[in-house]
Design a protein around this motif. Structure first.
Motif, PDB file in Angstrom:
ATOM      1  N   ILE A   1      39.416  34.763  45.226  1.00 52.87           N
ATOM      2  CA  ILE A   1      39.188  36.233  45.710  1.00 52.87           C
ATOM      3  C   ILE A   1      38.020  36.458  45.923  1.00 52.87           C
ATOM      4  O   ILE A   1      37.453  36.941  46.658  1.00 52.87           O
ATOM      5  N   LYS A   2      37.078  36.228  44.617  1.00 54.54           N
ATOM      6  CA  LYS A   2      35.639  36.633  44.516  1.00 54.54           C
ATOM      7  C   LYS A   2      34.836  35.841  45.664  1.00 54.54           C
ATOM      8  O   LYS A   2      33.950  36.219  46.480  1.00 54.54           O
ATOM      9  N   LYS A   3      35.318  34.424  45.845  1.00 59.11           N
ATOM     10  CA  LYS A   3      34.664  33.643  47.043  1.00 59.11           C
ATOM     11  C   LYS A   3      34.731  34.296  48.174  1.00 59.11           C
ATOM     12  O   LYS A   3      33.899  34.482  49.450  1.00 59.11           O
ATOM     13  N   LEU A   4      36.065  34.749  48.408  1.00 62.04           N
ATOM     14  CA  LEU A   4      36.391  35.407  49.829  1.00 62.04           C
ATOM     15  C   LEU A   4      35.790  36.698  50.177  1.00 62.04           C
ATOM     16  O   LEU A   4      35.284  37.131  51.101  1.00 62.04           O
ATOM     17  N   ALA A   5      35.644  37.716  48.974  1.00 61.04           N
ATOM     18  CA  ALA A   5      34.902  38.682  48.973  1.00 61.04           C
ATOM     19  C   ALA A   5      33.256  38.548  49.278  1.00 61.04           C
ATOM     20  O   ALA A   5      32.725  39.236  50.024  1.00 61.04           O
ATOM     21  N   ASP A   6      32.795  37.340  48.397  1.00 60.07           N
ATOM     22  CA  ASP A   6      31.430  36.903  49.036  1.00 60.07           C
ATOM     23  C   ASP A   6      31.264  36.529  50.416  1.00 60.07           C
ATOM     24  O   ASP A   6      30.039  36.723  50.888  1.00 60.07           O
ATOM     25  N   TYR A   7      32.218  36.068  51.168  1.00 60.67           N
ATOM     26  CA  TYR A   7      32.148  35.922  52.597  1.00 60.67           C
ATOM     27  C   TYR A   7      32.289  37.019  53.404  1.00 60.67           C
ATOM     28  O   TYR A   7      32.558  37.114  54.461  1.00 60.67           O
ATOM     29  N   ASP A   8      32.664  38.254  52.569  1.00 66.88           N
ATOM     30  CA  ASP A   8      32.865  39.553  53.345  1.00 66.88           C
ATOM     31  C   ASP A   8      34.340  39.548  54.034  1.00 66.88           C
ATOM     32  O   ASP A   8      34.527  40.303  54.926  1.00 66.88           O
ATOM     33  N   VAL A   9      35.270  38.817  53.364  1.00 63.90           N
ATOM     34  CA  VAL A   9      36.592  38.739  53.819  1.00 63.90           C
ATOM     35  C   VAL A   9      37.159  39.833  53.172  1.00 63.90           C
ATOM     36  O   VAL A   9      37.307  39.981  52.018  1.00 63.90           O
ATOM     37  N   LYS A  10      37.903  40.784  54.181  1.00 65.08           N
ATOM     38  CA  LYS A  10      38.520  41.998  53.417  1.00 65.08           C
ATOM     39  C   LYS A  10      39.904  41.779  54.102  1.00 65.08           C
ATOM     40  O   LYS A  10      40.769  42.755  53.703  1.00 65.08           O
ATOM     41  N   ASN A  11      40.323  40.778  54.663  1.00 65.04           N
ATOM     42  CA  ASN A  11      41.677  40.911  55.312  1.00 65.04           C
ATOM     43  C   ASN A  11      42.381  39.611  54.642  1.00 65.04           C
ATOM     44  O   ASN A  11      41.941  38.512  55.154  1.00 65.04           O
ATOM     45  N   ILE A  12      43.188  39.629  53.563  1.00 66.01           N
ATOM     46  CA  ILE A  12      43.780  38.388  52.995  1.00 66.01           C
ATOM     47  C   ILE A  12      45.195  38.574  53.128  1.00 66.01           C
ATOM     48  O   ILE A  12      45.823  39.507  52.658  1.00 66.01           O
ATOM     49  N   ARG A  13      45.686  37.446  53.309  1.00 64.31           N
ATOM     50  CA  ARG A  13      47.385  37.408  53.609  1.00 64.31           C
ATOM     51  C   ARG A  13      47.595  36.239  52.430  1.00 64.31           C
ATOM     52  O   ARG A  13      47.105  35.267  52.052  1.00 64.31           O
ATOM     53  N   LEU A  14      48.562  36.836  51.529  1.00 63.63           N
ATOM     54  CA  LEU A  14      49.045  36.019  50.328  1.00 63.63           C
ATOM     55  C   LEU A  14      50.274  35.474  51.103  1.00 63.63           C
ATOM     56  O   LEU A  14      51.272  36.242  51.140  1.00 63.63           O
ATOM     57  N   SER A  15      50.241  34.268  51.196  1.00 59.41           N
ATOM     58  CA  SER A  15      51.199  33.531  51.898  1.00 59.41           C
ATOM     59  C   SER A  15      52.517  33.306  51.177  1.00 59.41           C
ATOM     60  O   SER A  15      53.555  32.501  51.641  1.00 59.41           O
ATOM     61  N   ASP A  16      52.592  33.670  50.025  1.00 55.62           N
ATOM     62  CA  ASP A  16      53.709  32.822  49.216  1.00 55.62           C
ATOM     63  C   ASP A  16      54.951  33.537  49.405  1.00 55.62           C
ATOM     64  O   ASP A  16      54.958  35.015  49.702  1.00 55.62           O
ATOM     65  N   GLU A  17      55.853  32.930  49.809  1.00 54.10           N
ATOM     66  CA  GLU A  17      57.142  33.566  50.112  1.00 54.10           C
ATOM     67  C   GLU A  17      57.921  34.215  48.939  1.00 54.10           C
ATOM     68  O   GLU A  17      58.581  35.371  49.190  1.00 54.10           O
ATOM     69  N   MET A  18      57.554  33.839  47.647  1.00 56.18           N
ATOM     70  CA  MET A  18      58.227  34.207  46.402  1.00 56.18           C
ATOM     71  C   MET A  18      57.109  35.159  45.586  1.00 56.18           C
ATOM     72  O   MET A  18      57.205  35.320  44.485  1.00 56.18           O
ATOM     73  N   PHE A  19      56.102  35.862  46.277  1.00 57.79           N
ATOM     74  CA  PHE A  19      54.978  36.423  45.498  1.00 57.79           C
ATOM     75  C   PHE A  19      55.790  37.693  44.556  1.00 57.79           C
ATOM     76  O   PHE A  19      55.217  37.744  43.415  1.00 57.79           O
ATOM     77  N   PHE A  20      56.383  38.415  45.072  1.00 56.33           N
ATOM     78  CA  PHE A  20      57.049  39.311  44.305  1.00 56.33           C
ATOM     79  C   PHE A  20      58.272  39.171  43.221  1.00 56.33           C
ATOM     80  O   PHE A  20      58.851  40.124  42.721  1.00 56.33           O
ATOM     81  N   LEU A  21      58.246  37.880  43.204  1.00 55.26           N
ATOM     82  CA  LEU A  21      59.474  37.666  42.268  1.00 55.26           C
ATOM     83  C   LEU A  21      59.465  37.789  40.655  1.00 55.26           C
ATOM     84  O   LEU A  21      60.332  38.263  40.216  1.00 55.26           O
ATOM     85  N   ASN A  22      57.963  37.818  40.264  1.00 54.65           N
ATOM     86  CA  ASN A  22      57.857  37.841  38.939  1.00 54.65           C
ATOM     87  C   ASN A  22      56.562  39.212  38.656  1.00 54.65           C
ATOM     88  O   ASN A  22      55.507  38.808  39.164  1.00 54.65           O
ATOM     89  N   LYS A  23      56.997  40.305  38.168  1.00 52.85           N
ATOM     90  CA  LYS A  23      56.149  41.606  38.124  1.00 52.85           C
ATOM     91  C   LYS A  23      54.882  41.127  37.311  1.00 52.85           C
ATOM     92  O   LYS A  23      53.448  41.622  37.701  1.00 52.85           O
ATOM     93  N   LYS A  24      54.938  40.271  36.303  1.00 51.08           N
ATOM     94  CA  LYS A  24      53.969  40.022  35.146  1.00 51.08           C
ATOM     95  C   LYS A  24      52.942  38.948  35.901  1.00 51.08           C
ATOM     96  O   LYS A  24      51.734  39.179  35.664  1.00 51.08           O
ATOM     97  N   TYR A  25      53.560  38.451  36.930  1.00 53.81           N
ATOM     98  CA  TYR A  25      52.434  37.334  37.571  1.00 53.81           C
ATOM     99  C   TYR A  25      51.865  38.073  38.681  1.00 53.81           C
ATOM    100  O   TYR A  25      50.631  37.763  38.906  1.00 53.81           O
ATOM    101  N   TYR A  26      52.473  38.833  39.521  1.00 50.71           N
ATOM    102  CA  TYR A  26      51.840  39.485  40.744  1.00 50.71           C
ATOM    103  C   TYR A  26      50.704  40.768  40.386  1.00 50.71           C
ATOM    104  O   TYR A  26      49.893  40.810  41.280  1.00 50.71           O
ATOM    105  N   GLU A  27      51.111  41.580  39.387  1.00 49.90           N
ATOM    106  CA  GLU A  27      50.429  42.872  39.203  1.00 49.90           C
ATOM    107  C   GLU A  27      48.919  42.258  38.761  1.00 49.90           C
ATOM    108  O   GLU A  27      48.091  43.137  39.520  1.00 49.90           O
ATOM    109  N   PRO A  28      48.570  41.394  38.269  1.00 48.60           N
ATOM    110  CA  PRO A  28      47.359  41.244  37.792  1.00 48.60           C
ATOM    111  C   PRO A  28      46.518  40.959  39.107  1.00 48.60           C
ATOM    112  O   PRO A  28      45.366  40.878  39.260  1.00 48.60           O
ATOM    113  N   ILE A  29      47.245  40.113  39.848  1.00 50.74           N
ATOM    114  CA  ILE A  29      46.581  39.404  41.126  1.00 50.74           C
ATOM    115  C   ILE A  29      46.292  40.494  42.234  1.00 50.74           C
ATOM    116  O   ILE A  29      45.160  40.630  42.621  1.00 50.74           O
ATOM    117  N   LEU A  30      47.107  41.425  42.113  1.00 50.47           N
ATOM    118  CA  LEU A  30      47.033  42.744  43.209  1.00 50.47           C
ATOM    119  C   LEU A  30      45.987  43.691  42.441  1.00 50.47           C
ATOM    120  O   LEU A  30      45.221  44.210  43.257  1.00 50.47           O
TER     121      LEU A  30
END
Length: 198
Positions: A158-187
């Motif tokens: 995410i830091k690399k993308l921010a350094d490239y001025d990317v502000k539009n990121i798609r998290l392609s994971d089909e199961m991203f919201f399965l585990n709250k403990k996992y996805y909250e720190p990423i968000l």
């Protein structure tokens, strides 16, 4: 190709080698080949190949285990993407992903934070990357398993993308919201770089 490696080789004469599951270790071993000879190809797990009009499928190769995700798959080589004038200028999000604003469609990147799925639905192909059997009637549900990258690895991407001025990121994971403990720190990490990220 992962779902039907032998059929792909039969029907597409331009393909000589197919990687049959995730392909990471198979690709590493394939790149070490000195010559494209049958005797060498037969030793590489996880590939199907055509040799003298015969199609051969080798024993399956393991997928990257959870404990090696951050080591053997440490991130994306964003700098190697094709570009016109600057990184990501050839990549556009779907129109809906940019809130229907053409100006927000680029720069754009899509990343995965996990691979596979814990469930074993027979109709779904998410787990085909985990497949270690090529027996007939083996479906993705027989190869269930979910692996994640660590938060440090994802944060670096995410830091690399921010350094490239990317502000539009798609998290392609089909199961991203399965585990709250996992996805909250990423968000939280995404918000840290720019509150306007899509």
């Amino acid at each position: 190709v992962q779902a039907l490696p032998v059929e792909s080789l039969k029907n597409e004469k331009s393909i000589d080698v197919a990687f049959c599951n995730e392909g990471v270790y198979a690709l590493w071993n394939f790149l070490k080949l000195k010559e494209f000879k049958e005797e060498y190809l037969k030793k590489i797990k996880g590939i199907a190949f055509r040799f003298k009009n015969e199609i051969i499928i080798n024993e399956a190769e393991q997928v990257v285990p959870q404990e090696r995700m951050d080591v053997d798959l440490p991130g994306y080589a964003w700098d190697l993407l094709p570009k016109n004038n600057k990184p990501f200028d050839l990549y556009r999000s779907h129109f809906w992903h940019s809130n229907y604003n053409h100006e927000l469609r680029t720069p754009f990147a899509a990343i995965y934070t996990s691979l596979g799925c814990s469930f074993q639905c027979s109709f779904c192909m998410i787990n085909i990357v985990n497949r270690t059997s090529y027996k007939e009637h083996t479906h993705a549900g027989n190869s269930r398993g979910m692996r994640h990258w660590g938060l440090n690895t994802i944060s670096k991407e995410i830091k690399k993308l921010a350094d490239y001025d990317v502000k539009n990121i798609r998290l392609s994971d089909e199961m991203f919201f399965l585990n709250k403990k996992y996805y909250e720190p990423i968000l939280d990490n995404l918000i840290q770089y720019d509150g306007d990220l899509n």
